[in-house]
Write a protein that holds these residues in place. Sequence first.
Motif, PDB file in Angstrom:
ATOM      1  N   GLY A 394     -46.761  38.357  -5.607  1.00 24.21           N
ATOM      2  CA  GLY A 394     -46.108  38.137  -6.893  1.00 24.21           C
ATOM      3  C   GLY A 394     -44.838  38.911  -7.124  1.00 24.21           C
ATOM      4  N   ILE A 395     -44.320  39.593  -6.097  1.00 29.03           N
ATOM      5  CA  ILE A 395     -43.094  40.378  -6.248  1.00 29.03           C
ATOM      6  C   ILE A 395     -41.967  39.681  -5.486  1.00 29.03           C
ATOM      7  N   PRO A 396     -41.056  38.992  -6.176  1.00 33.20           N
ATOM      8  CA  PRO A 396     -39.973  38.266  -5.509  1.00 33.20           C
ATOM      9  C   PRO A 396     -38.939  39.204  -4.889  1.00 33.20           C
ATOM     10  N   ALA A 397     -38.189  38.667  -3.963  1.00 36.70           N
ATOM     11  CA  ALA A 397     -37.088  39.437  -3.369  1.00 36.70           C
ATOM     12  C   ALA A 397     -36.090  39.825  -4.457  1.00 36.70           C
ATOM     13  N   GLY A 398     -35.581  41.023  -4.358  1.00 35.63           N
ATOM     14  CA  GLY A 398     -34.606  41.513  -5.331  1.00 35.63           C
ATOM     15  C   GLY A 398     -35.209  42.138  -6.581  1.00 35.63           C
ATOM     16  N   THR A 399     -36.525  42.108  -6.696  1.00 34.61           N
ATOM     17  CA  THR A 399     -37.184  42.710  -7.863  1.00 34.61           C
ATOM     18  C   THR A 399     -36.892  44.200  -7.935  1.00 34.61           C
ATOM     19  N   LYS A 400     -36.624  44.681  -9.129  1.00 33.26           N
ATOM     20  CA  LYS A 400     -36.413  46.108  -9.363  1.00 33.26           C
ATOM     21  C   LYS A 400     -37.669  46.697 -10.013  1.00 33.26           C
ATOM     22  N   ILE A 401     -37.894  47.983  -9.808  1.00 35.58           N
ATOM     23  CA  ILE A 401     -38.993  48.673 -10.490  1.00 35.58           C
ATOM     24  C   ILE A 401     -38.403  49.320 -11.728  1.00 35.58           C
ATOM     25  N   SER A 402     -38.514  48.612 -12.836  1.00 32.17           N
ATOM     26  CA  SER A 402     -37.931  49.057 -14.088  1.00 32.17           C
ATOM     27  C   SER A 402     -38.916  48.735 -15.203  1.00 32.17           C
ATOM     28  N   PHE A 403     -39.307  49.748 -15.976  1.00 31.64           N
ATOM     29  CA  PHE A 403     -40.300  49.514 -17.017  1.00 31.64           C
ATOM     30  C   PHE A 403     -40.155  50.539 -18.137  1.00 31.64           C
ATOM     31  N   ASN A 404     -40.843  50.271 -19.248  1.00 33.75           N
ATOM     32  CA  ASN A 404     -40.775  51.186 -20.386  1.00 33.75           C
ATOM     33  C   ASN A 404     -42.047  52.004 -20.509  1.00 33.75           C
ATOM     34  N   VAL A 405     -41.916  53.166 -21.118  1.00 24.08           N
ATOM     35  CA  VAL A 405     -43.048  54.038 -21.416  1.00 24.08           C
ATOM     36  C   VAL A 405     -43.038  54.304 -22.911  1.00 24.08           C
ATOM     37  N   LEU A 406     -44.112  53.884 -23.578  1.00 23.19           N
ATOM     38  CA  LEU A 406     -44.279  54.140 -25.004  1.00 23.19           C
ATOM     39  C   LEU A 406     -45.148  55.380 -25.154  1.00 23.19           C
ATOM     40  N   TYR A 407     -44.640  56.399 -25.829  1.00 18.88           N
ATOM     41  CA  TYR A 407     -45.393  57.647 -25.924  1.00 18.88           C
ATOM     42  C   TYR A 407     -45.437  58.163 -27.357  1.00 18.88           C
ATOM     43  N   ALA A 408     -46.530  58.856 -27.683  1.00 15.70           N
ATOM     44  CA  ALA A 408     -46.681  59.460 -29.001  1.00 15.70           C
ATOM     45  C   ALA A 408     -45.714  60.627 -29.133  1.00 15.70           C
ATOM     46  N   SER A 409     -45.061  60.714 -30.267  1.00 16.85           N
ATOM     47  CA  SER A 409     -44.024  61.742 -30.455  1.00 16.85           C
ATOM     48  C   SER A 409     -44.594  63.137 -30.656  1.00 16.85           C
ATOM     49  N   ASP A 410     -45.860  63.232 -31.050  1.00 12.10           N
ATOM     50  CA  ASP A 410     -46.526  64.523 -31.195  1.00 12.10           C
ATOM     51  C   ASP A 410     -47.844  64.492 -30.444  1.00 12.10           C
ATOM     52  N   PRO A 411     -48.164  65.557 -29.715  1.00 12.87           N
ATOM     53  CA  PRO A 411     -47.377  66.774 -29.514  1.00 12.87           C
ATOM     54  C   PRO A 411     -46.181  66.528 -28.605  1.00 12.87           C
ATOM     55  N   VAL A 412     -45.223  67.432 -28.653  1.00 17.61           N
ATOM     56  CA  VAL A 412     -43.973  67.232 -27.920  1.00 17.61           C
ATOM     57  C   VAL A 412     -44.179  67.205 -26.408  1.00 17.61           C
ATOM     58  N   ILE A 413     -45.295  67.766 -25.924  1.00 14.17           N
ATOM     59  CA  ILE A 413     -45.515  67.783 -24.477  1.00 14.17           C
ATOM     60  C   ILE A 413     -45.642  66.376 -23.905  1.00 14.17           C
ATOM     61  N   PHE A 414     -46.044  65.389 -24.718  1.00 18.59           N
ATOM     62  CA  PHE A 414     -46.106  64.017 -24.210  1.00 18.59           C
ATOM     63  C   PHE A 414     -44.715  63.570 -23.763  1.00 18.59           C
ATOM     64  N   GLY A 415     -43.751  63.799 -24.638  1.00 18.59           N
ATOM     65  CA  GLY A 415     -42.381  63.416 -24.313  1.00 18.59           C
ATOM     66  C   GLY A 415     -41.795  64.248 -23.195  1.00 18.59           C
ATOM     67  N   GLN A 417     -43.368  65.624 -20.657  1.00 17.54           N
ATOM     68  CA  GLN A 417     -43.921  65.225 -19.365  1.00 17.54           C
ATOM     69  C   GLN A 417     -43.316  63.911 -18.868  1.00 17.54           C
ATOM     70  N   VAL A 418     -43.251  62.900 -19.750  1.00 11.44           N
ATOM     71  CA  VAL A 418     -42.747  61.603 -19.283  1.00 11.44           C
ATOM     72  C   VAL A 418     -41.249  61.654 -19.025  1.00 11.44           C
ATOM     73  N   THR A 419     -40.539  62.527 -19.729  1.00  9.77           N
ATOM     74  CA  THR A 419     -39.109  62.682 -19.448  1.00  9.77           C
ATOM     75  C   THR A 419     -38.906  63.262 -18.046  1.00  9.77           C
ATOM     76  N   ALA A 420     -39.706  64.264 -17.693  1.00  6.04           N
ATOM     77  CA  ALA A 420     -39.623  64.843 -16.346  1.00  6.04           C
ATOM     78  C   ALA A 420     -40.044  63.829 -15.297  1.00  6.04           C
ATOM     79  N   TRP A 421     -41.094  63.067 -15.591  1.00  3.89           N
ATOM     80  CA  TRP A 421     -41.572  62.031 -14.662  1.00  3.89           C
ATOM     81  C   TRP A 421     -40.499  60.966 -14.438  1.00  3.89           C
ATOM     82  N   ALA A 422     -39.859  60.538 -15.523  1.00  2.34           N
ATOM     83  CA  ALA A 422     -38.803  59.534 -15.416  1.00  2.34           C
ATOM     84  C   ALA A 422     -37.616  60.063 -14.612  1.00  2.34           C
TER      85      ALA A 422
END
Length: 563
Positions: A394-415, A417-422
Amino acid sequence: MALAVCAVTAAAALAACSKANSSGSVNSVSGAFGSVPAASGTAHAGTLTWAESPGTAPTWIFPVTPGANFSTGTINTFQYLMWRPLYWYGDGVHPVVRPDLSLADPPVYSNGDTTVTVHMKTNYRWSDGQPLTARDALFYFDMVRAAVKESGATWAKASATGPVLDFTNPANAKQIYDFLAKQSGSTGTYASNPLWQVVDGPYRLTQFNNTTGGYTMAPNPKYGGPHSAIVPTLQAVPYTSDTAEFNAVLSHSIDLGYMPLNDVPQMGAVKAAGYHVFGYPGWGFAYANYNFVDKTGDFNNIIKQFYIRQALAHLENQPGYIKAFFHGAGGLAYGPIPSVPTSPYTPANALKNPYPYSVAAAASLLRSHGWTVVPGGASTCAKPGTGPGECGAGIPAGTKISFNVLYASDPVIFGEQVTAWASDAKKVGINITLQSGTFNHVITVANDPGSPKTFNDWAVAVYGGFVDPYYPTTLGIFSSGGSLNGGFYSDPQADKLIHASVTSNNPNAVKAEASYLTRIQPSLFQPNYDWITVWKTNVSGQPAAIESTTQYFLNPELMYLTK
């Protein structure tokens, strides 16, 4: 009563079912943040103010809770105060059953473990004076059975003024459930609706602000369980941010609160303000949950690939997060069962990271599966197909790995961690867009079973995780079709192992389940942070009650004010 069942694994809230011993005595807990002193002083009447963390206000009062409303803020620290589970687990920081807080005696198994006999204790009664009986427990099982056979000896009505109905009749049961669910959705009437005034727990609701989520509870004088000599009134105080809550602590204006991780360096100021401090990792798991049906950018097909999930795990720097964002107040965790608190169910592969932090390892996995890796850019699928060295179904040629992460704003560690991961993901050409929202917003949107219209609105969601049950199976969370399976993860082998956990007599079954899930990574498991509780020096009680706040339980009936 005798119940013919295979297993009961979920926490139930009406009359069924998350270091100190059962008497409440406690020794210092090794590895914890601070310690809890022994009970002292003379109990005085008064109001105990307790800090609600941002965005966690209760959103459902009827103790059959939809997945979109299922949270510790709604269950553990709200519903459980009014309606107790059949079996209470959590003795301080230890994930064990606490018999003295349970409504029933230990179950007795027979007929090849297919029949469970449960004897209700006689010291518990409803607040209207009626006895708490096996029929009340069966009421809960009827509710859960199909989400339509839901009723009860006190709630078996289809209208506010209607008669009590026979809830064993399916037609009646549906009417009863529809009525109660509708009433539960009316948050503005929680404190005034007579339905919610008959309780078996230590408290009854007297005020509820459906705008802020703040509430007040008065002690239930007919509560038959353990309690302090003078049970305090409880006032839950909502805060719009961790900063606002911590300022309340520093100004000595909240009795029982918490210390956000980013404020750990100010521990000295907290103690100087007149507070005790205790922190410990929760019994459960935190995760970044993947959405396996999000078709945006073919994410559903991308995330189904095991090597992709391996690569994403390699991009998570857990030791770095704990040092930089948790100020050392946390523990490494790689699967659904943590290494701390201690448990006999923790599998060996959960004690050492199976996918240690390595950007190079992540890049190698992508290249070996047909991707052209562009560090800092956008990696693309160069070899589509399902054979060796190809991107996958199901992954066509030229596909990019691009996606969104929805995270709870509190506590700030959620943001954080995902900022460092991104940031690390970008180094291998994976592009992540970050979006924040309140906790309640995130768990509503990122809930495929309950919010089908938002299937394609989120790829990954970060809102914390789950408090593990005493027997830590992930039934309902990682099982196909589970009501708490927010991302619709489905894996026949996981289903087989989960089924064995809840039906077989193999004591190692749940460990095998956890071991498989730790290896296969149905989500990105994150480090467990310490919940750091702070309480005024004039608040005392059973040490286990204070400790259990770090496990997201609230037992103010076991606390008291000394002046």
